[in-house]
Design an enzyme around this catalytic site. Structure first.
Site, PDB file in Angstrom:
ATOM      1  CE  LYS A  13      -0.769  -1.739 -10.279  1.00 55.16           C
ATOM      2  NZ  LYS A  13       0.393  -2.067 -11.139  1.00 55.16           N
ATOM      3  NE  ARG A  88       3.962   0.583  -5.998  1.00 51.76           N
ATOM      4  CZ  ARG A  88       3.287   1.237  -6.950  1.00 51.76           C
ATOM      5  NH1 ARG A  88       2.129   1.797  -6.678  1.00 51.76           N
ATOM      6  NH2 ARG A  88       3.777   1.329  -8.150  1.00 51.76           N
ATOM      7  NE  ARG A 128       3.082   3.506 -17.909  1.00 56.34           N
ATOM      8  CZ  ARG A 128       2.950   2.919 -16.728  1.00 56.34           C
ATOM      9  NH1 ARG A 128       1.875   2.211 -16.450  1.00 56.34           N
ATOM     10  NH2 ARG A 128       3.884   3.026 -15.819  1.00 56.34           N
ATOM     11  NE  ARG A 161       4.604   6.489 -14.734  1.00 62.17           N
ATOM     12  CZ  ARG A 161       3.930   5.629 -13.985  1.00 62.17           C
ATOM     13  NH1 ARG A 161       2.685   5.340 -14.271  1.00 62.17           N
ATOM     14  NH2 ARG A 161       4.504   5.048 -12.955  1.00 62.17           N
ATOM     15  NE  ARG A 172       7.799   2.061 -12.029  1.00 63.89           N
ATOM     16  CZ  ARG A 172       7.121   2.212 -13.175  1.00 63.89           C
ATOM     17  NH1 ARG A 172       7.755   2.475 -14.292  1.00 63.89           N
ATOM     18  NH2 ARG A 172       5.820   2.111 -13.165  1.00 63.89           N
TER      19      ARG A 172
HETATM   20  P1  AMP Z   1       2.469   3.898 -10.143  1.00 63.47           P
HETATM   21  O1  AMP Z   1       1.876   4.991 -10.946  1.00 63.47           O
HETATM   22  O2  AMP Z   1       1.478   3.131  -9.345  1.00 63.47           O
HETATM   23  O3  AMP Z   1       3.376   3.001 -10.960  1.00 63.47           O
HETATM   24  O4  AMP Z   1       3.413   4.610  -9.048  1.00 63.47           O
HETATM   25  C1  AMP Z   1       4.502   5.406  -9.450  1.00 63.47           C
HETATM   26  C2  AMP Z   1       5.466   5.586  -8.282  1.00 63.47           C
HETATM   27  O5  AMP Z   1       4.805   6.274  -7.214  1.00 63.47           O
HETATM   28  C3  AMP Z   1       5.992   4.317  -7.660  1.00 63.47           C
HETATM   29  O6  AMP Z   1       7.086   3.756  -8.369  1.00 63.47           O
HETATM   30  C4  AMP Z   1       6.395   4.816  -6.266  1.00 63.47           C
HETATM   31  O7  AMP Z   1       7.592   5.555  -6.307  1.00 63.47           O
HETATM   32  C5  AMP Z   1       5.265   5.790  -5.952  1.00 63.47           C
HETATM   33  N1  AMP Z   1       4.131   5.098  -5.276  1.00 63.47           N
HETATM   34  C6  AMP Z   1       2.867   4.954  -5.739  1.00 63.47           C
HETATM   35  N2  AMP Z   1       2.112   4.284  -4.871  1.00 63.47           N
HETATM   36  C7  AMP Z   1       2.904   3.982  -3.816  1.00 63.47           C
HETATM   37  C8  AMP Z   1       2.714   3.270  -2.597  1.00 63.47           C
HETATM   38  N3  AMP Z   1       1.526   2.724  -2.275  1.00 63.47           N
HETATM   39  N4  AMP Z   1       3.776   3.168  -1.754  1.00 63.47           N
HETATM   40  C9  AMP Z   1       4.967   3.719  -2.037  1.00 63.47           C
HETATM   41  N5  AMP Z   1       5.215   4.373  -3.185  1.00 63.47           N
HETATM   42  C10 AMP Z   1       4.200   4.522  -4.077  1.00 63.47           C
END
Ligand code: AMP
Length: 219
Positions: A13, A88, A128, A161, A172
């Protein structure tokens, strides 16, 4: 075009959102990136989010929704955008729809679900790398930095990360299944959901996305 990108972690994404912004000038907002930047800057919101992020859980709906809607409020009512990582949960999606309508903002046009198997997700996330300094993303196989371990953009050091450790990846994926997958039904019911492959090489994935967006007359 107002687009939301959905799909499990590792479905590409972020990379596809970045390509859309670089190649078509469509602004994108990635909630995870915004949160990681807040942590790097030592912002209070970052402190609030850090524990949940490192555990692979979601940040509370209220926290992330306020943050993202505050950013969106800087956009004009017709301004195109791509959202990666937000909404989300169904609560976040409902709140986004409500906010757009209430603020006379153009609604979301389409929601793209990038499909990829769990095995491929785990392999992708293991490769990654992220820049410690500026947050740029790389991949050991699919998006190699020019110099190993060094960020192309700012020269910073690349690292794994903190939430890409195997245990956290599993968590996750479970969170995605429980909290985010119900969103597919939500957007399907609105007639906005479209599926796209998430397991192709980056450039092929982009070409498939382009085909889809053209077919939908969004480009
Ligand atoms: P991502 O980079 O999109 O994988 O997001 C990394 C982490 O940020 C996720 O595992 C959540 O802990 C937090 N996060 C990002 N976007 C959201 C969201 N829309 N709602 C809740 N937590 C989020």
């Amino acid at each position: 075009m107002r687009l939301i990108l959905l799909g499990p972690p590792g479905a590409g994404k972020g990379t596809q959102a970045l390509f859309l912004s670089e190649r078509h000038g469509i602004p994108y907002m990635a909630s995870g990136e915004i949160l990681r930047e807040a942590i790097r800057q030592g912002d209070p919101i970052g402190k609030q989010a850090q524990g949940a992020m490192e555990a692979g859980s979601l940040v509370p709906d209220r926290v992330i929704t306020d943050l993202m809607l505050q950013r969106l409020s800087q956009f004009g009512p017709e301004q195109p955008f791509v959202l990666d990582g937000f909404p989300r949960t169904e609560a976040q999606a409902t709140e986004l729809d409500r906010w757009l309508a209430q603020n006379r903002q153009k609604p979301v046009d389409r929601v793209i679900d990038f499909e990829i198997s769990e095995n491929r997700v785990v392999r992708r996330l293991a490769g990654r790398r992220i820049c410690r300094k500026c947050g740029a993303n790389f991949h050991l196989e699919n998006l190699k930095p020019r110099q190993p371990g060094i960020c192309d953009r700012c020269g910073g050091e690349l690292q794994v990360r903190s939430d890409d450790q195997p245990e956290t990846i599993r968590k996750r994926l479970a969170v995605y299944h429980d909290e985010t997958e119900p969103l597919l039904r939500f957007y399907r019911a609105q007639g906005k959901l479209r599926e796209a492959p998430g397991d192709l090489a980056i450039e092929e994935q982009y070409q498939e996305l382009m085909k889809l967006l053209r077919k939908e007359q969004l480009l």
